[in-house]
Design a protein around this motif. Structure first.
Motif, PDB file in Angstrom:
ATOM      1  N   LYS A  89      18.535 -63.933  29.155  1.00 17.40           N
ATOM      2  CA  LYS A  89      19.967 -64.210  28.967  1.00 17.40           C
ATOM      3  C   LYS A  89      20.294 -65.634  29.386  1.00 17.40           C
ATOM      4  CE  LYS A  89      21.932 -59.625  29.182  1.00 17.40           C
ATOM      5  NZ  LYS A  89      23.112 -58.879  29.544  1.00 17.40           N
ATOM      6  N   THR A  90      19.728 -66.080  30.482  1.00 16.87           N
ATOM      7  CA  THR A  90      19.976 -67.440  30.946  1.00 16.87           C
ATOM      8  C   THR A  90      19.410 -68.458  29.957  1.00 16.87           C
ATOM      9  OG1 THR A  90      19.937 -66.669  33.233  1.00 16.87           O
ATOM     10  CG2 THR A  90      19.687 -69.035  32.882  1.00 16.87           C
ATOM     11  N   ASP A 135      22.371 -58.712  22.935  1.00 23.64           N
ATOM     12  CA  ASP A 135      23.213 -58.777  24.138  1.00 23.64           C
ATOM     13  C   ASP A 135      22.822 -59.914  25.068  1.00 23.64           C
ATOM     14  OD1 ASP A 135      24.823 -56.607  23.416  1.00 23.64           O
ATOM     15  OD2 ASP A 135      23.419 -55.168  24.292  1.00 23.64           O
ATOM     16  N   MET A 136      22.358 -61.019  24.506  1.00 24.82           N
ATOM     17  CA  MET A 136      22.006 -62.188  25.301  1.00 24.82           C
ATOM     18  C   MET A 136      23.220 -63.076  25.558  1.00 24.82           C
ATOM     19  SD  MET A 136      18.760 -62.106  26.078  1.00 24.82           S
ATOM     20  CE  MET A 136      18.411 -60.362  26.062  1.00 24.82           C
ATOM     21  N   LEU A 137      24.236 -62.957  24.703  1.00 26.74           N
ATOM     22  CA  LEU A 137      25.485 -63.690  24.880  1.00 26.74           C
ATOM     23  C   LEU A 137      26.637 -62.702  24.801  1.00 26.74           C
ATOM     24  CD1 LEU A 137      24.923 -66.809  22.573  1.00 26.74           C
ATOM     25  CD2 LEU A 137      24.820 -66.745  25.072  1.00 26.74           C
ATOM     26  N   ARG A 138      27.665 -62.960  25.595  1.00 27.78           N
ATOM     27  CA  ARG A 138      28.866 -62.135  25.593  1.00 27.78           C
ATOM     28  C   ARG A 138      29.957 -62.833  24.788  1.00 27.78           C
ATOM     29  NH1 ARG A 138      29.836 -62.623  31.671  1.00 27.78           N
ATOM     30  NH2 ARG A 138      29.506 -64.705  30.886  1.00 27.78           N
ATOM     31  N   ALA A 139      30.978 -62.115  24.446  1.00 29.26           N
ATOM     32  CA  ALA A 139      32.088 -62.687  23.671  1.00 29.26           C
ATOM     33  C   ALA A 139      32.684 -63.895  24.378  1.00 29.26           C
ATOM     34  CB  ALA A 139      33.158 -61.623  23.417  1.00 29.26           C
ATOM     35  N   ALA A 164      28.182 -60.329  16.293  1.00 31.28           N
ATOM     36  CA  ALA A 164      28.838 -61.641  16.193  1.00 31.28           C
ATOM     37  C   ALA A 164      30.159 -61.504  15.450  1.00 31.28           C
ATOM     38  CB  ALA A 164      27.911 -62.638  15.496  1.00 31.28           C
ATOM     39  N   TYR A 165      30.173 -60.715  14.391  1.00 29.46           N
ATOM     40  CA  TYR A 165      31.403 -60.479  13.626  1.00 29.46           C
ATOM     41  C   TYR A 165      32.444 -59.793  14.515  1.00 29.46           C
ATOM     42  CZ  TYR A 165      34.411 -59.022   9.719  1.00 29.46           C
ATOM     43  OH  TYR A 165      35.467 -58.838   8.859  1.00 29.46           O
ATOM     44  N   SER A 166      31.997 -58.846  15.330  1.00 33.00           N
ATOM     45  CA  SER A 166      32.946 -58.125  16.191  1.00 33.00           C
ATOM     46  C   SER A 166      33.560 -59.037  17.253  1.00 33.00           C
ATOM     47  CB  SER A 166      32.274 -56.918  16.855  1.00 33.00           C
ATOM     48  OG  SER A 166      31.379 -57.329  17.867  1.00 33.00           O
ATOM     49  N   PHE A 167      32.910 -60.160  17.557  1.00 29.33           N
ATOM     50  CA  PHE A 167      33.445 -61.118  18.524  1.00 29.33           C
ATOM     51  C   PHE A 167      34.442 -62.086  17.879  1.00 29.33           C
ATOM     52  CE2 PHE A 167      29.370 -60.951  21.327  1.00 29.33           C
ATOM     53  CZ  PHE A 167      29.758 -59.719  21.821  1.00 29.33           C
ATOM     54  N   ALA A 168      34.586 -62.015  16.580  1.00 27.86           N
ATOM     55  CA  ALA A 168      35.430 -62.965  15.852  1.00 27.86           C
ATOM     56  C   ALA A 168      36.863 -62.463  15.718  1.00 27.86           C
ATOM     57  CB  ALA A 168      34.849 -63.205  14.461  1.00 27.86           C
ATOM     58  N   HIS A 169      37.758 -63.427  15.515  1.00 29.81           N
ATOM     59  CA  HIS A 169      39.147 -63.143  15.143  1.00 29.81           C
ATOM     60  C   HIS A 169      39.225 -63.499  13.657  1.00 29.81           C
ATOM     61  CE1 HIS A 169      39.277 -64.497  19.458  1.00 29.81           C
ATOM     62  NE2 HIS A 169      39.644 -63.229  19.522  1.00 29.81           N
TER      63      HIS A 169
END
Length: 184
Positions: A89-90, A135-139, A164-169
């Motif tokens: 993750k880092t 899950d290496m990056l969070r929203a 990634a799509y779910s993190f988008a507006h």
């Protein structure tokens, strides 16, 4: 190193104090740090004798990379240490920060001027799809490039079922697309 006015990335010095350094030095230190982690056989075992085999496993669940406090973690049976997922993750977060800096500070010059923006976009969109699905990056990590995430969700670069799509507006991305059409 920064990604816009709101995001300044510091490096931890030898005394573990956050230190502001120029982007080229940050990237050099990051590359060296990641290489050292990947070359560490305690963290990334390379011996074929430690590899486990799961004959009926069609795939590994993407949630398997989540950091776990239990005594069973992804890669344990193959010799990967408990901190493997958090180290990955880092690594992904450090790489993301470089991409964010490139977009904020260098997209026009040199990428756009050298006609390399499509290659950068391709690499980064695939990086984001992979990093978010594992899950290496969070929203909240994506905030420096949120408008780009929104645009890529709206224009179809990100599949609707992707994380990634779910993190988008998406509505914001559609407005950005409309602004681009009106400007042309």
């Amino acid at each position: 190193m920064s990604a816009g006015r709101a995001h300044s990335y510091t490096w931890l010095n030898n005394r573990l104090e956050p230190t502001e350094i120029p982007a080229h030095k940050y990237m050099s230190l990051m590359k060296r740090w990641i290489s050292a982690k990947i070359d560490d056989v305690q963290l990334f075992p390379t011996s074929p004798s430690t590899v486990s085999f799961a004959p009926n496993a069609a795939f590994v669940s993407v949630t398997a990379f989540s950091v776990s406090d239990s005594e069973d973690w992804v890669g344990r049976s193959s010799g990967f240490p408990k901190e493997f997922a958090s180290t990955c993750k880092t690594i992904f977060l450090q790489m993301f920060r470089v991409y964010a800096h490139l977009y904020w500070s260098h997209f026009v010059d040199p990428f756009y001027h050298l006609n390399l923006e499509k290659q950068l976009n391709s690499c980064f969109s695939n990086f984001l799809l992979t990093a978010t699905s594992l899950d290496m990056l969070r929203a909240e990590d994506l905030e420096p490039v949120q408008m780009l995430v929104d645009l890529w969700a709206a224009n179809g670069t990100f599949p609707p079922k992707s994380k990634a799509y779910s993190f988008a507006h998406v509505k914001s991305g559609e407005k950005l697309m409309q602004c681009g059409l009106e400007a042309s």
